[in-house]
Scaffold this motif. Sequence first.
Motif, mmCIF file in Angstrom:
data_model
loop_
_atom_site.group_PDB
_atom_site.id
_atom_site.type_symbol
_atom_site.label_atom_id
_atom_site.label_comp_id
_atom_site.label_asym_id
_atom_site.label_seq_id
_atom_site.Cartn_x
_atom_site.Cartn_y
_atom_site.Cartn_z
ATOM 1 N N GLY A 142 0.565 -1.139 0.095
ATOM 2 C CA GLY A 142 -0.093 0.289 -0.062
ATOM 3 C C GLY A 142 0.542 1.138 0.256
ATOM 4 N N ALA A 143 2.527 0.698 0.385
ATOM 5 C CA ALA A 143 2.793 2.059 0.254
ATOM 6 C C ALA A 143 3.071 2.913 -1.009
ATOM 7 C CB ALA A 143 4.232 2.070 1.559
ATOM 8 N N SER A 144 3.808 3.957 -1.320
ATOM 9 C CA SER A 144 4.361 4.508 -2.364
ATOM 10 C C SER A 144 5.806 4.414 -2.437
ATOM 11 C CB SER A 144 4.064 5.463 -3.063
ATOM 12 O OG SER A 144 4.570 6.899 -2.054
ATOM 13 N N VAL A 145 5.949 3.718 -3.740
ATOM 14 C CA VAL A 145 7.898 3.742 -4.032
ATOM 15 C C VAL A 145 8.030 4.669 -5.706
ATOM 16 C CG1 VAL A 145 8.128 1.597 -5.317
ATOM 17 C CG2 VAL A 145 9.867 2.165 -3.900
ATOM 18 N N THR A 146 9.255 4.921 -5.314
ATOM 19 C CA THR A 146 10.036 5.680 -6.702
ATOM 20 C C THR A 146 11.510 4.995 -6.457
ATOM 21 O OG1 THR A 146 9.290 7.544 -6.701
ATOM 22 C CG2 THR A 146 10.743 7.841 -7.842
ATOM 23 N N LEU A 147 11.177 3.786 -7.453
ATOM 24 C CA LEU A 147 12.925 3.393 -8.044
ATOM 25 C C LEU A 147 13.065 4.307 -9.704
ATOM 26 C CD1 LEU A 147 12.019 -0.259 -8.670
ATOM 27 C CD2 LEU A 147 12.481 0.928 -6.448
#
Length: 281
Positions: free
Chosen positions: A190-195
């Motif tokens: 449910g969290a956001s992540v940026t690669l």
Amino acid sequence: WLNPGASVTLSCEVKPSSAGWRFYWYKAVPDFSTNYYRYDPLPGSISGTVENSFRIDGQKHTAGFTCRAGKGNPEYLTDYSEPKFVWTSDPHPAASLSVSPDREQHFTSESVTLNCGGNSAEWRVKRFRDGFINCSDSWEMTGSSCTINSNLSFKSVFWCESGSGEFSDAVNISVHGLLLVSPVHPVTEGASVTLSCRLRGETKLSDVIFYHNDKLIQNDSRGELKISAVSQSDEGFYKCEHSGEVSPQSWMAVKGGVFNALILLNDYFAFVCFVYYHCHK
């Protein structure tokens, strides 16, 4: 990662296989005096078992296990298997490992600090790469921290162990030229992540291709891969490509489901301890 309170089934195999073996089961406890582990018998297993499997119910914390087998009268005992570790997703672990800079991949000749946290006065950072070794065997260990600086590319698994027997979660660390910037610890569902993708001296790259489990998932000028709400389907291996150069792949773990990926440390031994899981909601 294993959910706290789940059941764990250990399984041993003697190679070459034959009948008549009795199996003994142990917990691996850090032993700073020998720089390795001591093996304490698991409750209910001191006399051994005829079956080559042993179930542990209610496993709450990260732990290491090993086994050995015996047969004959007088009994001939094999060597101990190499330890196998079961990593749990305990939200309040007794030991922790932090990485600075906080990412899985790092540049060659870049200083990376691994720091152990917890109530123990004694710590060591362990590394697995073709065997169990101490971080201090290759780099400098000061107090509860080990600082890595390598001119060569490599990939290893690292974790902390305390003198009082606690283990931290394990993390993958790799050193390379082109980097995929990704979380070093599991991401909460449910969290956001940026690669993103990085070269030394470049703060941000454009025209980057991203792959998930070797499948192309983004190819445009944005330079970043943003996932607004992480789900179990997002778990897996990621890598990036820029101007024909491809980064190493990194595993992004997602916690919150019934069962997530385990970091497996050792695969091939003449006497092997396998680990299986029975997870409960």
